[in-house]
Design a protein around this motif. Structure first.
Motif, mmCIF file in Angstrom:
data_model
loop_
_atom_site.group_PDB
_atom_site.id
_atom_site.type_symbol
_atom_site.label_atom_id
_atom_site.label_comp_id
_atom_site.label_asym_id
_atom_site.label_seq_id
_atom_site.Cartn_x
_atom_site.Cartn_y
_atom_site.Cartn_z
ATOM 1 N N SER A 67 5.888 16.276 42.589
ATOM 2 C CA SER A 67 6.776 15.567 41.669
ATOM 3 C C SER A 67 8.207 15.547 42.196
ATOM 4 N N VAL A 68 8.643 16.651 42.797
ATOM 5 C CA VAL A 68 9.986 16.689 43.380
ATOM 6 C C VAL A 68 10.092 15.722 44.556
ATOM 7 N N ILE A 69 9.080 15.699 45.414
ATOM 8 C CA ILE A 69 9.092 14.810 46.586
ATOM 9 C C ILE A 69 9.102 13.355 46.154
ATOM 10 N N VAL A 70 8.275 13.001 45.167
ATOM 11 C CA VAL A 70 8.205 11.614 44.697
ATOM 12 C C VAL A 70 9.530 11.183 44.083
ATOM 13 N N MET A 71 10.135 12.052 43.281
ATOM 14 C CA MET A 71 11.405 11.702 42.658
ATOM 15 C C MET A 71 12.520 11.562 43.681
ATOM 16 N N LEU A 111 9.105 7.174 53.542
ATOM 17 C CA LEU A 111 7.712 7.553 53.283
ATOM 18 C C LEU A 111 7.234 8.582 54.297
ATOM 19 N N ALA A 112 7.620 8.396 55.558
ATOM 20 C CA ALA A 112 7.235 9.363 56.586
ATOM 21 C C ALA A 112 7.864 10.726 56.312
ATOM 22 N N ALA A 113 9.128 10.736 55.897
ATOM 23 C CA ALA A 113 9.793 12.001 55.569
ATOM 24 C C ALA A 113 9.124 12.674 54.369
ATOM 25 N N ALA A 114 8.725 11.862 53.377
ATOM 26 C CA ALA A 114 8.045 12.420 52.200
ATOM 27 C C ALA A 114 6.693 13.005 52.585
ATOM 28 N N ARG A 153 33.908 0.420 30.952
ATOM 29 C CA ARG A 153 32.495 0.063 30.876
ATOM 30 C C ARG A 153 32.051 -0.818 32.038
ATOM 31 N N ARG A 154 32.848 -1.802 32.412
ATOM 32 C CA ARG A 154 32.424 -2.777 33.414
ATOM 33 C C ARG A 154 32.751 -2.379 34.843
ATOM 34 N N HIS A 155 33.760 -1.564 35.034
ATOM 35 C CA HIS A 155 34.218 -1.272 36.393
ATOM 36 C C HIS A 155 34.056 0.197 36.784
ATOM 37 N N ALA A 156 34.557 1.104 35.972
ATOM 38 C CA ALA A 156 34.535 2.511 36.363
ATOM 39 C C ALA A 156 33.135 3.106 36.288
ATOM 40 N N VAL A 157 32.445 2.881 35.171
ATOM 41 C CA VAL A 157 31.134 3.511 34.974
ATOM 42 C C VAL A 157 30.100 3.063 36.013
ATOM 43 N N PRO A 158 29.951 1.761 36.323
ATOM 44 C CA PRO A 158 28.941 1.383 37.330
ATOM 45 C C PRO A 158 29.135 2.052 38.675
ATOM 46 N N ASN A 159 30.379 2.203 39.123
ATOM 47 C CA ASN A 159 30.617 2.859 40.412
ATOM 48 C C ASN A 159 30.435 4.373 40.314
ATOM 49 N N ALA A 160 30.797 4.945 39.182
ATOM 50 C CA ALA A 160 30.653 6.387 39.027
ATOM 51 C C ALA A 160 29.209 6.799 38.803
ATOM 52 N N LEU A 161 28.345 5.872 38.471
ATOM 53 C CA LEU A 161 26.938 6.186 38.206
ATOM 54 C C LEU A 161 26.153 6.563 39.457
ATOM 55 N N LEU A 162 26.623 6.140 40.630
ATOM 56 C CA LEU A 162 25.835 6.327 41.855
ATOM 57 C C LEU A 162 25.479 7.792 42.110
ATOM 58 N N PRO A 163 26.439 8.731 42.086
ATOM 59 C CA PRO A 163 26.029 10.138 42.274
ATOM 60 C C PRO A 163 25.113 10.637 41.167
ATOM 61 N N SER A 164 25.313 10.144 39.947
ATOM 62 C CA SER A 164 24.488 10.588 38.830
ATOM 63 C C SER A 164 23.043 10.150 38.984
ATOM 64 N N VAL A 165 22.823 8.971 39.592
ATOM 65 C CA VAL A 165 21.453 8.483 39.798
ATOM 66 C C VAL A 165 20.672 9.456 40.669
ATOM 67 N N THR A 166 21.299 9.932 41.742
ATOM 68 C CA THR A 166 20.636 10.894 42.617
ATOM 69 C C THR A 166 20.309 12.182 41.864
ATOM 70 N N VAL A 167 21.273 12.677 41.095
ATOM 71 C CA VAL A 167 21.053 13.912 40.342
ATOM 72 C C VAL A 167 19.937 13.724 39.321
ATOM 73 N N ILE A 168 19.905 12.569 38.653
ATOM 74 C CA ILE A 168 18.890 12.312 37.624
ATOM 75 C C ILE A 168 17.497 12.328 38.232
ATOM 76 N N PHE A 169 17.306 11.614 39.326
ATOM 77 C CA PHE A 169 15.976 11.559 39.941
ATOM 78 C C PHE A 169 15.558 12.923 40.473
ATOM 79 N N MET A 170 16.489 13.619 41.118
ATOM 80 C CA MET A 170 16.149 14.938 41.642
ATOM 81 C C MET A 170 15.811 15.906 40.512
ATOM 82 N N HIS A 171 16.549 15.812 39.419
ATOM 83 C CA HIS A 171 16.313 16.735 38.320
ATOM 84 C C HIS A 171 15.043 16.387 37.566
ATOM 85 N N LEU A 172 14.651 15.117 37.550
ATOM 86 C CA LEU A 172 13.396 14.740 36.901
ATOM 87 C C LEU A 172 12.215 15.413 37.592
#
Length: 318
Positions: free
Chosen positions: A296-300, A9-12, A232-251
């Motif tokens: 919006s970029v800072i919040v995401m 929050l301080a950084a934001a 579905r149960r093993h590879a995708v959940p671990n591979a999703l982590l970088p995508s989560v960051t990209v999704i929020f930043m791109h939103l």
């Protein structure tokens, strides 16, 4: 967790304060004379021009204007539009709904399509499906958004609405209005999807490929699990982590990307409002939309940091 949130929050907050400084400097040092632009085509003398500058507060010292700008922004006041003769806050409130509708629809479709293609391309990398999906997505990603929008207008304007958000001759409510808005939404949303989804394809594909040689996948296969279950149960959940960051930043940046799309299709959102403000230029309105886009970029980014802490045990351990 509380210490982690306080740091983020301080950084934001620091980022937002820096944004205020940058926004004020950019729009206060613009070389154009907004007063002469506002009075273009009207007989005015120097005394009248000076009076308008006083009314707009352009005669105040730069430091006083900056302190007033920061104080008003903290209170939620974004100034008064010279062009529309209306408070910037009310203009943003009127236009943010169409922008959220356009960006929300395109984001949901882009994320779903991009992750689905990325998972299957990475899982079978080197296959014909992988080569086709990767090639198409990268090609569309490199295409300028405004150019793609105009191409879609040329080909589909005969069957789909080419501008605006709704037909003014129809009722402003009811099922007919909903269907009309949906038809107007197709081309702008399709333009955004075709440009954006490639980013998710690339990140998810790379993440899946990185996970393919992991020991836990070999263990899962040794247990007799099917290929689809392992993915579905093993590879995708671990591979999703970088995508989560990209999704929020791109939103956060999707709102800024709406400027070109909304300008091409005359979609009455924040992007088209910014395009209209650039014509004068309407400095208070430009500053207000700049603050909204930057916030919006800072919040995401902040939400991405929080989500990452819940999803990744390695971050929780820090």
């Amino acid at each position: 967790m509380s210490k982690y949130l306080l740091r983020k929050l301080a950084a934001a907050l620091v980022s937002f304060l820096v944004t205020l400084v940058i926004g004020f400097v950019i729009f206060s040092l613009m070389p154009s004379d907004p007063v002469r632009t506002l009075t273009r085509g009207r007989p005015t003398n120097e005394a009248q021009l000076a009076q308008i500058r006083v009314q707009l507060g352009l005669d105040e010292p730069i430091w006083y204007r900056f302190l007033s700008f920061v104080g008003d922004t903290v209170q939620g006041k974004l100034g008064f539009s010279w062009q529309f003769q209306q408070s910037v806050s009310s203009l943003v409130a009127e236009r943010i709904g169409p922008t959220l509708l356009l960006m929300g629809a395109s984001a949901v479709i882009s994320i779903a399509l991009g992750l689905w293609l990325g998972v299957r391309s990475g899982w079978r990398h080197g296959s014909p499906f992988d080569r086709v999906s990767s090639g198409v997505s990268l090609t569309l990603w490199s295409v300028p958004t405004f150019w793609l929008g105009m191409i879609l207008l040329i080909f589909f304007s005969s069957v789909l609405p080419s501008g605006g958000m709704s037909d003014p001759s129809l009722a402003a409510s009811g099922l007919e209005h909903l269907l009309d808005v949906s038809r107007h939404l197709v081309l702008p949303a399709l333009t955004m999807v075709l440009v954006v989804f490639a980013q998710y394809v690339g990140v998810m594909r790379s993440s899946i490929i990185d996970e393919l040689g992991s020991p836990y996948l070999l263990t899962a296969r040794a247990k007799g699990l099917s290929d689809a279950v392992v993915r579905r149960r093993h590879a995708v959940p671990n591979a999703l982590l970088p995508s989560v960051t990209v999704i929020f930043m791109h939103l956060g940046t999707l709102v800024t990307g709406a400027i070109t799309v909304e300008a091409v299709y005359s979609w009455p959102g924040l992007g088209y409002l910014t395009y209209e403000a650039l014509k004068i230029p309407d400095l208070p309105l430009l500053q207000g939309t700049f603050i909204i886009f930057s916030a919006s970029v800072i919040v995401m980014n902040l939400l991405a940091d929080v989500a990452y802490r819940f999803l990744d045990p390695r971050v929780r351990a820090q």
